[in-house]
Design a protein around this motif. Structure first.
Motif, PDB file in Angstrom:
ATOM      1  N   UNK A 162       0.860  -1.184   0.000  1.00  0.00           N
ATOM      2  CA  UNK A 162       0.000   0.000   0.000  1.00  0.00           C
ATOM      3  C   UNK A 162       0.894   1.231   0.000  1.00  0.00           C
ATOM      4  N   UNK A 163       0.796   2.030  -1.031  1.00  0.00           N
ATOM      5  CA  UNK A 163       1.609   3.255  -1.079  1.00  0.00           C
ATOM      6  C   UNK A 163       0.983   4.309  -0.155  1.00  0.00           C
ATOM      7  N   UNK A 164       1.789   5.328   0.166  1.00  0.00           N
ATOM      8  CA  UNK A 164       1.270   6.430   0.989  1.00  0.00           C
ATOM      9  C   UNK A 164       0.060   7.075   0.310  1.00  0.00           C
ATOM     10  N   UNK A 165       0.150   7.289  -1.004  1.00  0.00           N
ATOM     11  CA  UNK A 165      -0.954   7.943  -1.726  1.00  0.00           C
ATOM     12  C   UNK A 165      -2.222   7.106  -1.642  1.00  0.00           C
ATOM     13  N   UNK A 166      -2.103   5.786  -1.843  1.00  0.00           N
ATOM     14  CA  UNK A 166      -3.281   4.913  -1.793  1.00  0.00           C
ATOM     15  C   UNK A 166      -3.863   4.885  -0.391  1.00  0.00           C
ATOM     16  N   UNK A 167      -2.984   4.842   0.604  1.00  0.00           N
ATOM     17  CA  UNK A 167      -3.438   4.830   1.999  1.00  0.00           C
ATOM     18  C   UNK A 167      -4.216   6.110   2.326  1.00  0.00           C
ATOM     19  N   UNK A 168      -3.673   7.268   1.906  1.00  0.00           N
ATOM     20  CA  UNK A 168      -4.337   8.535   2.232  1.00  0.00           C
ATOM     21  C   UNK A 168      -5.704   8.631   1.549  1.00  0.00           C
ATOM     22  N   UNK A 169      -5.774   8.142   0.318  1.00  0.00           N
ATOM     23  CA  UNK A 169      -7.065   8.133  -0.390  1.00  0.00           C
ATOM     24  C   UNK A 169      -8.088   7.315   0.375  1.00  0.00           C
ATOM     25  N   UNK A 170      -7.639   6.155   0.858  1.00  0.00           N
ATOM     26  CA  UNK A 170      -8.532   5.283   1.610  1.00  0.00           C
ATOM     27  C   UNK A 170      -8.961   5.952   2.925  1.00  0.00           C
ATOM     28  N   UNK A 171      -8.003   6.597   3.612  1.00  0.00           N
ATOM     29  CA  UNK A 171      -8.309   7.265   4.882  1.00  0.00           C
ATOM     30  C   UNK A 171      -9.328   8.388   4.689  1.00  0.00           C
ATOM     31  N   UNK A 172      -9.241   9.063   3.534  1.00  0.00           N
ATOM     32  CA  UNK A 172     -10.185  10.168   3.269  1.00  0.00           C
ATOM     33  C   UNK A 172     -11.628   9.667   3.253  1.00  0.00           C
ATOM     34  N   UNK A 173     -11.821   8.410   2.848  1.00  0.00           N
ATOM     35  CA  UNK A 173     -13.194   7.880   2.809  1.00  0.00           C
ATOM     36  C   UNK A 173     -13.656   7.432   4.197  1.00  0.00           C
ATOM     37  N   UNK A 174     -12.696   7.235   5.113  1.00  0.00           N
ATOM     38  CA  UNK A 174     -13.037   6.701   6.442  1.00  0.00           C
ATOM     39  C   UNK A 174     -13.107   7.777   7.516  1.00  0.00           C
ATOM     40  N   UNK A 175     -12.275   8.819   7.406  1.00  0.00           N
ATOM     41  CA  UNK A 175     -12.141   9.799   8.494  1.00  0.00           C
ATOM     42  C   UNK A 175     -12.257  11.222   7.947  1.00  0.00           C
ATOM     43  N   UNK A 176     -13.241  11.981   8.382  1.00  0.00           N
ATOM     44  CA  UNK A 176     -13.384  13.366   7.910  1.00  0.00           C
ATOM     45  C   UNK A 176     -12.146  14.207   8.214  1.00  0.00           C
ATOM     46  N   UNK A 177     -11.369  13.793   9.276  1.00  0.00           N
ATOM     47  CA  UNK A 177     -10.172  14.576   9.630  1.00  0.00           C
ATOM     48  C   UNK A 177      -9.113  14.509   8.531  1.00  0.00           C
ATOM     49  N   UNK A 178      -9.160  13.447   7.729  1.00  0.00           N
ATOM     50  CA  UNK A 178      -8.133  13.295   6.679  1.00  0.00           C
ATOM     51  C   UNK A 178      -8.690  13.888   5.382  1.00  0.00           C
ATOM     52  N   UNK A 179      -8.438  15.175   5.203  1.00  0.00           N
ATOM     53  CA  UNK A 179      -8.970  15.868   4.027  1.00  0.00           C
ATOM     54  C   UNK A 179      -7.989  15.727   2.860  1.00  0.00           C
ATOM     55  N   UNK A 180      -8.448  16.106   1.665  1.00  0.00           N
ATOM     56  CA  UNK A 180      -7.539  16.044   0.510  1.00  0.00           C
ATOM     57  C   UNK A 180      -6.391  17.038   0.696  1.00  0.00           C
ATOM     58  N   UNK A 181      -6.692  18.196   1.315  1.00  0.00           N
ATOM     59  CA  UNK A 181      -5.637  19.200   1.495  1.00  0.00           C
ATOM     60  C   UNK A 181      -4.564  18.690   2.462  1.00  0.00           C
ATOM     61  N   UNK A 182      -5.025  18.109   3.584  1.00  0.00           N
ATOM     62  CA  UNK A 182      -4.040  17.589   4.549  1.00  0.00           C
ATOM     63  C   UNK A 182      -3.237  16.450   3.930  1.00  0.00           C
ATOM     64  N   UNK A 183      -3.915  15.627   3.157  1.00  0.00           N
ATOM     65  CA  UNK A 183      -3.204  14.531   2.480  1.00  0.00           C
ATOM     66  C   UNK A 183      -2.115  15.104   1.577  1.00  0.00           C
ATOM     67  N   UNK A 184      -2.437  16.210   0.897  1.00  0.00           N
ATOM     68  CA  UNK A 184      -1.442  16.835   0.014  1.00  0.00           C
ATOM     69  C   UNK A 184      -0.248  17.330   0.831  1.00  0.00           C
ATOM     70  N   UNK A 185      -0.514  17.883   2.019  1.00  0.00           N
ATOM     71  CA  UNK A 185       0.592  18.366   2.860  1.00  0.00           C
ATOM     72  C   UNK A 185       1.487  17.185   3.258  1.00  0.00           C
ATOM     73  N   UNK A 186       0.860  16.087   3.666  1.00  0.00           N
ATOM     74  CA  UNK A 186       1.652  14.925   4.100  1.00  0.00           C
ATOM     75  C   UNK A 186       2.449  14.368   2.919  1.00  0.00           C
ATOM     76  N   UNK A 187       1.856  14.358   1.751  1.00  0.00           N
ATOM     77  CA  UNK A 187       2.601  13.853   0.588  1.00  0.00           C
ATOM     78  C   UNK A 187       3.786  14.763   0.249  1.00  0.00           C
ATOM     79  N   UNK A 188       3.627  16.063   0.482  1.00  0.00           N
ATOM     80  CA  UNK A 188       4.775  16.949   0.240  1.00  0.00           C
ATOM     81  C   UNK A 188       5.855  16.761   1.302  1.00  0.00           C
ATOM     82  N   UNK A 189       5.451  16.464   2.539  1.00  0.00           N
ATOM     83  CA  UNK A 189       6.455  16.132   3.560  1.00  0.00           C
ATOM     84  C   UNK A 189       7.217  14.885   3.129  1.00  0.00           C
ATOM     85  N   UNK A 190       6.473  13.901   2.609  1.00  0.00           N
ATOM     86  CA  UNK A 190       7.108  12.657   2.164  1.00  0.00           C
ATOM     87  C   UNK A 190       8.082  12.931   1.025  1.00  0.00           C
ATOM     88  N   UNK A 191       7.683  13.820   0.126  1.00  0.00           N
ATOM     89  CA  UNK A 191       8.566  14.159  -1.006  1.00  0.00           C
ATOM     90  C   UNK A 191       9.860  14.796  -0.498  1.00  0.00           C
TER      91      UNK A 191
END
Ligand code: FDP
Length: 337
Positions: free
Chosen positions: A6-35
Motif C-alpha cells: 500500500x503506497x502512501x498515496x493509496x493509503x491517504x485516499x482510503x483514509x479520506x473515505x473513512x475519516x473526515x479529519x483526513x482531508x484532501x488538502x491535509x493529504x497533500x501536505x503529508x505527501x509533500x512532507x514525504x517528497x
C-alpha cells in the motif's frame, strides 16, 4: 507471506473515505512532507562525498551552530512547499527566524495551513553517520490572521491537524497522524515510494528503557534526579533497573519508544527551566503522535498539548513515552513521591 504494497498515496485516499479529519488538502501536505523526506534521505546518503557535512560557521536563531545540512534541508522544505499549489501558506522552521510565506493562492484563496518543521533533528549526529530525522506539525491558519503572521500561528498542540516525522536510519521511515491513528511507512528506494509498514501503532503502557542526556544530571531539579535514580534502582516487581539508551536524536529515541515503550526526558535545568527542545516543531508534534498511540507527553507539570505558546521558537521541558512511565515521572517532578 508477502506483505501488501500500500503506497502512501493509496493509503491517504482510503483514509479520506473513512475519516473526515483526513482531508484532501491535509493529504497533500503529508505527501509533500514525504517528497521532501525522500529528497533529504537521498542527499544524506552520500553527503560526505560532496563536502556537504560540517559547519557553516553561522549560528541559528536559537544561538546554536549551524551544520551545512541544517541549511540544505531547510531549503529543501521551502522549495518543496513552494511547489505545492498554495495549500500551505507559510513554513515556520527551526532554521528561520521568521515564518516563510510559500503560499501563493489555492483556487484564488490564501493557503489555509501553516507547517512547522524541524528540518534536521539531531544534526550533531551527522558527522558520526548516525540517525537523524525531520519533524513536522500542521495547523490551520487562524481566520483572524491579518497583519502579524507569527502571532496568528501560535496555537496549542491540541489544535494540530496532523503531525509526523521522517527518520533517516538504516531505512527511511515516515510516521504520521491526522488524529485517526498512527501509521508508519518505509521507503522502497527501488521504486521511490513510501510503503505502509505499520498501522494504528500503539505504545506499550510501560517500557523497560529510558533515554536522557545524563551528563546533565547535576543541573537537573531534584524531582528529575530522583526519577532517574528510581529507574536505575533494582526492583523485580516493576522491572527495574531500566536500560538506558540515548542516541542524541530526539526523534530516533521517541521512535524507539513508539515501537517498544519507555520514557524519553529532556528536562529543564535549574538555571534554564525552559529546557532545550522546541515546543512547536519538536515537543508538540511528537506529543500528538505518542498520545494518538496511547502514550503521554508532559513538561512534568502540564500536558504538552495544553501549553498556549507565546513564541514560535519557544522551548519547553519534555517527558514523553509510555503512559505509566510518564505518569511516574510527573509524580516525581511534582514532589508527590
Ligand atoms: P540537535 O541539537 O543535534 O538537533 O533538537 C535538538 C536535539 O538535537 C535533539 O534531537 C536531541 O535529543 C538533543 O537536542 C540533544 O541534545 P544534547 O546534545 O544536549 O543531549
Amino acid at each position: 507471506m508477502p506483505l501488501s504494497r500500500t503506497t502512501l498515496a493509496a493509503h491517504l485516499l482510503q483514509q479520506q473515505t473513512l475519516h473526515p479529519a483526513v482531508t484532501t488538502e491535509l493529504s497533500a501536505v503529508i505527501e509533500h512532507m514525504a517528497l521532501a523526506g525522500k529528497v533529504i534521505g537521498r542527499e544524506l546518503s552520500d553527503a560526505a562525498l560532496h563536502g556537504a557535512l560540517g559547519l557553516t560557521g553561522d549560528t541559528n536563531v536559537q544561538g546554536e551552530v549551524v551544520q551545512k545540512l541544517d541549511e540544505r534541508t531547510n531549503d529543501i522544505f521551502v522549495q518543496t512547499f513552494e511547489g505545492q499549489g498554495g495549500v500551505v501558506r507559510a513554513i515556520v522552521s527551526e532554521e528561520m527566524e521568521k515564518p516563510c510565506e510559500v503560499g501563493g493562492q489555492a483556487g484564488g484563496r490564501a493557503g489555509e495551513y501553516v507547517v512547522f518543521v524541524d528540518p534536521l533533528d539531531g544534526s550533531s549526529n551527522l558527522d558520526a553517520n548516525m540517525t537523524v530525522g525531520s519533524i513536522f506539525s500542521v495547523h490551520r491558519v487562524s481566520s483572524r490572521l491579518q497583519t502579524d503572521l507569527e502571532t496568528g500561528f501560535l496555537k496549542p498542540g491540541r489544535d494540530q491537524l496532523a503531525s509526523g516525522y521522517v527518520l533517516y536510519g538504516p531505512s527511511t521511515v515516515l510516521v504520521y497522524t491526522c488524529g485517526a491513528g498512527v501509521y508508519q511507512f518505509t521507503l522502497d528506494r527501488g521504486i521511490g515510494e513510501f510503503i505502509l509498514s505499520g498501522s494504528r501503532l500503539k505504545i506499550p503502557p510501560r517500557g523497560k528503557v529510558y533515554s536522557a542526556n545524563e551528563g546533565n544530571y547535576a543541573k537537573w531539579p531534584q524531582g528529575v534526579q530522583r526519577f532517574v535514580d528510581y529507574l536505575r534502582d533494582k526492583d523485580a516487581a516493576t522491572g527495574r533497573p531500566y536500560a538506558s539508551r540515548y542516541s542524541g536524536c530526539l526523534v530516533a529515541d521517541v521512535h524507539r519508544f513508539l515501537t517498544g515503550g519507555g520514557v524519553y526526558l529532556y528536562p529543564g535545568e535549574i538555571s534554564k527551566p525552559e529546557g532545550k527542545l522546541r515546543l512547536m516543531y519538536e515537543a508538540a508534534p511528537l506529543g500528538f503522535i505518542i498520545e494518538q498511540a496511547g502514550g503521554l507527553a508532559s513538561t512534568g507539570t502540564q500536558r504538552i498539548h495544553d501549553i498556549l505558546p507565546t513564541a514560535v521558537h519557544q522551548r519547553v521541558p519534555l517527558i514523553i513515552g509510555s503512559y505509566e512511565d510518564v505518569g511516574n515521572a510527573e509524580e516525581f517532578v511534582q514532589g508527590k513521591r
